[in-house]
Design a protein around this motif. Structure first.
Motif, PDB file in Angstrom:
ATOM      1  N   GLY A   1       6.619  25.781   7.966  1.00 38.52           N
ATOM      2  CA  GLY A   1       6.865  24.870   6.950  1.00 38.52           C
ATOM      3  C   GLY A   1       7.574  23.483   7.512  1.00 38.52           C
ATOM      4  O   GLY A   1       7.329  22.391   7.077  1.00 38.52           O
ATOM      5  N   GLY A   2       8.349  23.489   8.425  1.00 39.90           N
ATOM      6  CA  GLY A   2       9.200  22.517   9.093  1.00 39.90           C
ATOM      7  C   GLY A   2       8.062  21.517   9.649  1.00 39.90           C
ATOM      8  O   GLY A   2       8.258  20.242   9.433  1.00 39.90           O
ATOM      9  N   VAL A   3       7.387  22.129  10.589  1.00 41.13           N
ATOM     10  CA  VAL A   3       6.650  21.421  11.408  1.00 41.13           C
ATOM     11  C   VAL A   3       5.470  20.834  10.471  1.00 41.13           C
ATOM     12  O   VAL A   3       5.038  19.790  11.007  1.00 41.13           O
ATOM     13  CB  VAL A   3       5.701  22.029  12.747  1.00 41.13           C
ATOM     14  N   THR A   4       5.020  21.443   9.764  1.00 40.02           N
ATOM     15  CA  THR A   4       4.079  21.035   8.701  1.00 40.02           C
ATOM     16  C   THR A   4       4.653  19.730   7.951  1.00 40.02           C
ATOM     17  O   THR A   4       3.906  18.917   7.806  1.00 40.02           O
ATOM     18  CB  THR A   4       3.753  21.879   7.522  1.00 40.02           C
ATOM     19  N   VAL A   5       5.753  19.821   7.589  1.00 42.69           N
ATOM     20  CA  VAL A   5       6.527  18.440   6.935  1.00 42.69           C
ATOM     21  C   VAL A   5       6.527  17.450   7.753  1.00 42.69           C
ATOM     22  O   VAL A   5       6.393  16.167   7.219  1.00 42.69           O
ATOM     23  CB  VAL A   5       7.957  18.991   6.427  1.00 42.69           C
ATOM     24  N   ASN A   6       6.977  17.731   9.050  1.00 46.05           N
ATOM     25  CA  ASN A   6       7.075  16.616  10.013  1.00 46.05           C
ATOM     26  C   ASN A   6       5.683  15.929  10.234  1.00 46.05           C
ATOM     27  O   ASN A   6       5.422  14.583  10.219  1.00 46.05           O
ATOM     28  CB  ASN A   6       7.437  17.135  11.416  1.00 46.05           C
ATOM     29  N   PHE A   7       4.453  16.804  10.457  1.00 43.52           N
ATOM     30  CA  PHE A   7       3.216  16.021  10.660  1.00 43.52           C
ATOM     31  C   PHE A   7       2.795  15.232   9.390  1.00 43.52           C
ATOM     32  O   PHE A   7       2.415  14.069   9.317  1.00 43.52           O
ATOM     33  CB  PHE A   7       2.036  16.956  10.874  1.00 43.52           C
ATOM     34  N   ILE A   8       3.090  15.988   8.066  1.00 46.21           N
ATOM     35  CA  ILE A   8       2.742  15.126   6.866  1.00 46.21           C
ATOM     36  C   ILE A   8       3.276  13.799   6.783  1.00 46.21           C
ATOM     37  O   ILE A   8       2.750  12.773   6.305  1.00 46.21           O
ATOM     38  CB  ILE A   8       2.733  16.157   5.548  1.00 46.21           C
ATOM     39  N   LEU A   9       4.752  13.923   7.148  1.00 41.77           N
ATOM     40  CA  LEU A   9       5.750  12.795   6.841  1.00 41.77           C
ATOM     41  C   LEU A   9       5.110  11.649   7.815  1.00 41.77           C
ATOM     42  O   LEU A   9       4.967  10.359   7.305  1.00 41.77           O
ATOM     43  CB  LEU A   9       6.959  13.258   7.374  1.00 41.77           C
ATOM     44  N   ALA A  10       4.726  11.927   9.073  1.00 38.32           N
ATOM     45  CA  ALA A  10       4.201  10.854   9.924  1.00 38.32           C
ATOM     46  C   ALA A  10       3.046  10.364   9.317  1.00 38.32           C
ATOM     47  O   ALA A  10       2.627   8.981   9.551  1.00 38.32           O
ATOM     48  CB  ALA A  10       3.849  11.391  11.317  1.00 38.32           C
ATOM     49  N   PHE A  11       2.096  11.025   8.867  1.00 39.18           N
ATOM     50  CA  PHE A  11       0.724  10.598   8.373  1.00 39.18           C
ATOM     51  C   PHE A  11       1.033   9.714   7.151  1.00 39.18           C
ATOM     52  O   PHE A  11       0.356   8.544   6.948  1.00 39.18           O
ATOM     53  CB  PHE A  11      -0.226  11.764   8.199  1.00 39.18           C
ATOM     54  N   MET A  12       1.861  10.199   6.327  1.00 35.76           N
ATOM     55  CA  MET A  12       2.188   9.468   5.119  1.00 35.76           C
ATOM     56  C   MET A  12       2.988   8.096   5.438  1.00 35.76           C
ATOM     57  O   MET A  12       2.643   6.928   4.721  1.00 35.76           O
ATOM     58  CB  MET A  12       3.269  10.374   4.155  1.00 35.76           C
ATOM     59  N   ILE A  13       3.787   7.947   6.555  1.00 39.61           N
ATOM     60  CA  ILE A  13       4.487   6.769   6.797  1.00 39.61           C
ATOM     61  C   ILE A  13       3.432   5.821   7.238  1.00 39.61           C
ATOM     62  O   ILE A  13       3.397   4.405   7.193  1.00 39.61           O
ATOM     63  CB  ILE A  13       5.211   7.082   8.049  1.00 39.61           C
ATOM     64  N   TYR A  14       2.279   6.290   8.390  1.00 35.86           N
ATOM     65  CA  TYR A  14       1.272   5.511   8.927  1.00 35.86           C
ATOM     66  C   TYR A  14       0.249   4.760   7.570  1.00 35.86           C
ATOM     67  O   TYR A  14      -0.022   3.671   7.592  1.00 35.86           O
ATOM     68  CB  TYR A  14       0.650   6.215   9.791  1.00 35.86           C
ATOM     69  N   ILE A  15       0.123   5.760   6.615  1.00 34.22           N
ATOM     70  CA  ILE A  15      -0.659   5.339   5.512  1.00 34.22           C
ATOM     71  C   ILE A  15       0.149   4.178   4.775  1.00 34.22           C
ATOM     72  O   ILE A  15      -0.456   3.271   4.380  1.00 34.22           O
ATOM     73  CB  ILE A  15      -0.873   6.617   4.532  1.00 34.22           C
TER      74      ILE A  15
ATOM     75  N   SER B   1       9.124  11.783  14.195  1.00 32.84           N
ATOM     76  CA  SER B   1       8.364  12.729  13.526  1.00 32.84           C
ATOM     77  C   SER B   1       7.393  13.743  13.896  1.00 32.84           C
ATOM     78  O   SER B   1       7.597  15.084  13.990  1.00 32.84           O
ATOM     79  CB  SER B   1       8.055  12.489  11.985  1.00 32.84           C
ATOM     80  N   ILE B   2       6.408  13.072  14.744  1.00 31.16           N
ATOM     81  CA  ILE B   2       5.439  13.892  15.453  1.00 31.16           C
ATOM     82  C   ILE B   2       6.113  14.602  16.717  1.00 31.16           C
ATOM     83  O   ILE B   2       5.847  15.596  16.860  1.00 31.16           O
ATOM     84  CB  ILE B   2       4.356  12.542  15.919  1.00 31.16           C
ATOM     85  N   MET B   3       6.946  13.885  17.158  1.00 26.33           N
ATOM     86  CA  MET B   3       7.569  14.300  18.458  1.00 26.33           C
ATOM     87  C   MET B   3       8.399  15.715  18.029  1.00 26.33           C
ATOM     88  O   MET B   3       8.316  16.666  18.745  1.00 26.33           O
ATOM     89  CB  MET B   3       8.598  13.410  19.107  1.00 26.33           C
ATOM     90  N   LEU B   4       9.048  15.712  16.964  1.00 22.82           N
ATOM     91  CA  LEU B   4       9.914  16.890  16.449  1.00 22.82           C
ATOM     92  C   LEU B   4       9.078  17.773  16.085  1.00 22.82           C
ATOM     93  O   LEU B   4       9.062  19.047  16.583  1.00 22.82           O
ATOM     94  CB  LEU B   4      10.596  16.219  15.271  1.00 22.82           C
ATOM     95  N   GLY B   5       7.704  17.635  15.487  1.00 24.10           N
ATOM     96  CA  GLY B   5       6.989  18.636  15.094  1.00 24.10           C
ATOM     97  C   GLY B   5       6.152  19.366  16.163  1.00 24.10           C
ATOM     98  O   GLY B   5       6.232  20.543  16.293  1.00 24.10           O
ATOM     99  N   VAL B   6       5.788  18.527  17.272  1.00 25.32           N
ATOM    100  CA  VAL B   6       5.270  18.923  18.468  1.00 25.32           C
ATOM    101  C   VAL B   6       6.073  19.921  18.955  1.00 25.32           C
ATOM    102  O   VAL B   6       5.881  21.208  19.658  1.00 25.32           O
ATOM    103  CB  VAL B   6       4.716  18.179  19.275  1.00 25.32           C
ATOM    104  N   MET B   7       7.519  19.441  19.538  1.00 26.16           N
ATOM    105  CA  MET B   7       8.473  19.987  20.208  1.00 26.16           C
ATOM    106  C   MET B   7       8.839  21.457  19.604  1.00 26.16           C
ATOM    107  O   MET B   7       8.913  22.500  20.268  1.00 26.16           O
ATOM    108  CB  MET B   7       9.599  19.226  20.398  1.00 26.16           C
ATOM    109  N   ASN B   8       8.986  21.274  18.287  1.00 31.59           N
ATOM    110  CA  ASN B   8       9.218  22.730  17.524  1.00 31.59           C
ATOM    111  C   ASN B   8       8.253  23.605  17.818  1.00 31.59           C
ATOM    112  O   ASN B   8       8.538  25.003  17.324  1.00 31.59           O
ATOM    113  CB  ASN B   8       9.618  22.403  16.069  1.00 31.59           C
ATOM    114  N   LEU B   9       7.101  23.249  17.782  1.00 31.43           N
ATOM    115  CA  LEU B   9       5.871  24.273  18.136  1.00 31.43           C
ATOM    116  C   LEU B   9       5.884  24.916  19.375  1.00 31.43           C
ATOM    117  O   LEU B   9       4.776  25.830  19.579  1.00 31.43           O
ATOM    118  CB  LEU B   9       4.372  23.469  17.688  1.00 31.43           C
TER     119      LEU B   9
END
Length: 447
Positions: free
Chosen positions: A108-122, A380-388
């Protein structure tokens, strides 16, 4: 005041990312009726700054700003709560839930990180649009002043054609990261294409020289001030040097080159003043200077002067979605390449790994929401990748053991998970010390 602005952006960005990451664990845990004992921003070692219990969960802010956490009942985590794990499993505990539910909670945590990054770019595409110079319009190539780039074989006037086979369609701030992460760069020089190999230790070389941009657009020699002590009283603020000693000098680097060759001389020049060409004489000092202050011109001014054609792209909300998604994918792939370089000893990129100071330093000293959201998205992308990463104590470590359980049908013992958690915790502390140690070392040696 500048330090306050940087610190405010730094804390706001990290707090937002931490809270949303932990919320990504919290929401599915509650949906699957799993008890969450604590939800904390920052760590509450020994004591917390603020706390309030609502229902079965204690919400709070710790004093140690190294992250945050949710404490889920019946889960072997950094709390190492062995007393709770020694008791019989309860229906509301993490360990009592099916493996697929536990997997969703951990992802759930990394999923939110990736979704957040994509939403910010949009959102950024919709709010700010996009501005760039088409690479085809870079007729006279780029400015190359970074010594590591020069050592690699690049020169001012080179036009970047492709990086690792990918054609460069437009010049923007992403081109530098493509070069850093690339292996081969095709350039056009004097009308001919040639290939430059990027050295394996290129990232390490970049750290050894002044922090000049890898590439930049070539700009004219525009004067901002003529000091009282200057020998060139004929010059005026806003003058643009068009030629020196009979040689056309459209760009700043060309002016510098002519001055270097004419030290201790008085040479003829032509300047653009109030949209008119004015002939004057220039006194060149013994170090190849004119004794004036110069400054960069904005893109709009450069466009008016005929140097570049700036493309301004606006997006509707629906158009922003595919653009933002592609931007997020590019950043995700780019960060993956960075990690690959860091773990490759030949690149020596590990020397540039930074900690909290490195993150702090990327925020500007003046407030810009556009820059703030851009930095937050990549963090947010870095946090998601690092946590994975499949390291025990990180989300990726838990996911690794859960996937093993789902595939094999065998659950690792609590003792094994406790030992793995301890090993992972030691590894994370070591990485944290290494990254922040690098920050301290760079601050001391000035690199």
């Amino acid at each position: 005041m500048e330090i306050v602005i940087k610190l405010s952006q730094f804390l706001l960005s990290l707090s937002l990312l931490i809270i949303l990451h932990e919320l990504g664990h919290f929401i599915p845990a509650k949906l699957f009726k799993t008890r969450v004992e604590k939800f904390y921003l920052f760590f509450d070692v020994k004591y917390s700054l603020l706390k309030k219990k609502i229902g079965e969960t204690e919400y709070g802010i710790g004093w140690l700003p190294l992250g945050g956490y949710v404490k889920i009942s019946g889960m072997i985590d950094e709390s190492m709560d062995k007393e709770q794990m020694a008791l019989p499993p309860q229906p509301w505990e993490f360990r009592s839930k099916p493996a697929w539910q536990r997997l969703i909670i951990m992802l759930g945590g990394v999923t939110v990180n990736f979704i957040l990054a994509f939403m910010i770019y949009i959102g950024m595409a919709f709010a700010y649009g996009d501005s760039y110079i088409a690479n085809a319009d870079m007729k006279d190539g780029l400015l190359i002043e970074n010594q590591a780039m020069i050592n690699a074989g690049f020169k001012s006037g080179d036009k970047i054609v492709a990086v690792d086979g990918e054609k460069i369609v437009r010049f923007d701030k992403e081109i530098s990261s493509k070069i850093v992460l690339g292996k081969e760069v095709v350039i056009e020089r004097n009308g001919l294409e040639q290939t430059i190999k990027i050295p394996n230790d290129f990232v390490d070389q970049l750290s050894k020289f002044e922090k000049a941009p890898l590439v930049a657009i070539r700009i004219p020699f525009a004067i901002t001030e003529v000091p009282a002590e200057s020998l060139n009283k004929e010059l005026k603020a806003k003058d643009i040097i068009l030629s020196l000693n009979g040689q056309k000098t459209k760009y700043l680097d060309e002016v510098k080159s002519v001055l270097e060759k004419n030290k201790n001389k008085t040479i003829p020049a032509v300047v653009l003043r109030d949209q008119k060409e004015v002939p004057i004489n220039i006194v060149v000092s013994n170090i190849g200077k004119m004794g004036v202050s110069i400054g960069g011109l904005g893109l709009e001014t450069l466009e008016k002067l005929g140097y570049y054609k700036i493309t301004h792209q606006k997006y509707s909300f629906m158009e922003s979605i595919p653009f933002g998604i592609q931007k997020g994918k590019d950043q995700l792939v780019g960060y993956g390449k960075q990690l690959k370089m860091i773990f490759n000893p030949e690149t020596k990129a590990y020397k540039q790994v930074g900690g909290f100071k490195a993150i702090f330093d990327i925020f500007p000293s003046s407030w810009s929401w556009e820059v703030f959201w851009s930095i937050t998205a990549i963090l947010s992308i870095m946090l998601g990748v690092m946590n994975l990463l499949p390291i025990p104590a990180l989300d990726g470590g838990h996911v690794m053991f859960l996937l093993f359980e789902i595939v094999s049908g065998k659950k690792p013992s609590d003792k094994f998970l406790e030992n793995a958690q301890m090993v992972g915790f030691v590894l994370l502390i070591s990485l944290l010390l290494f990254a922040n140690g690098n920050d301290i070392y760079k601050a001391i040696v000035g690199k």
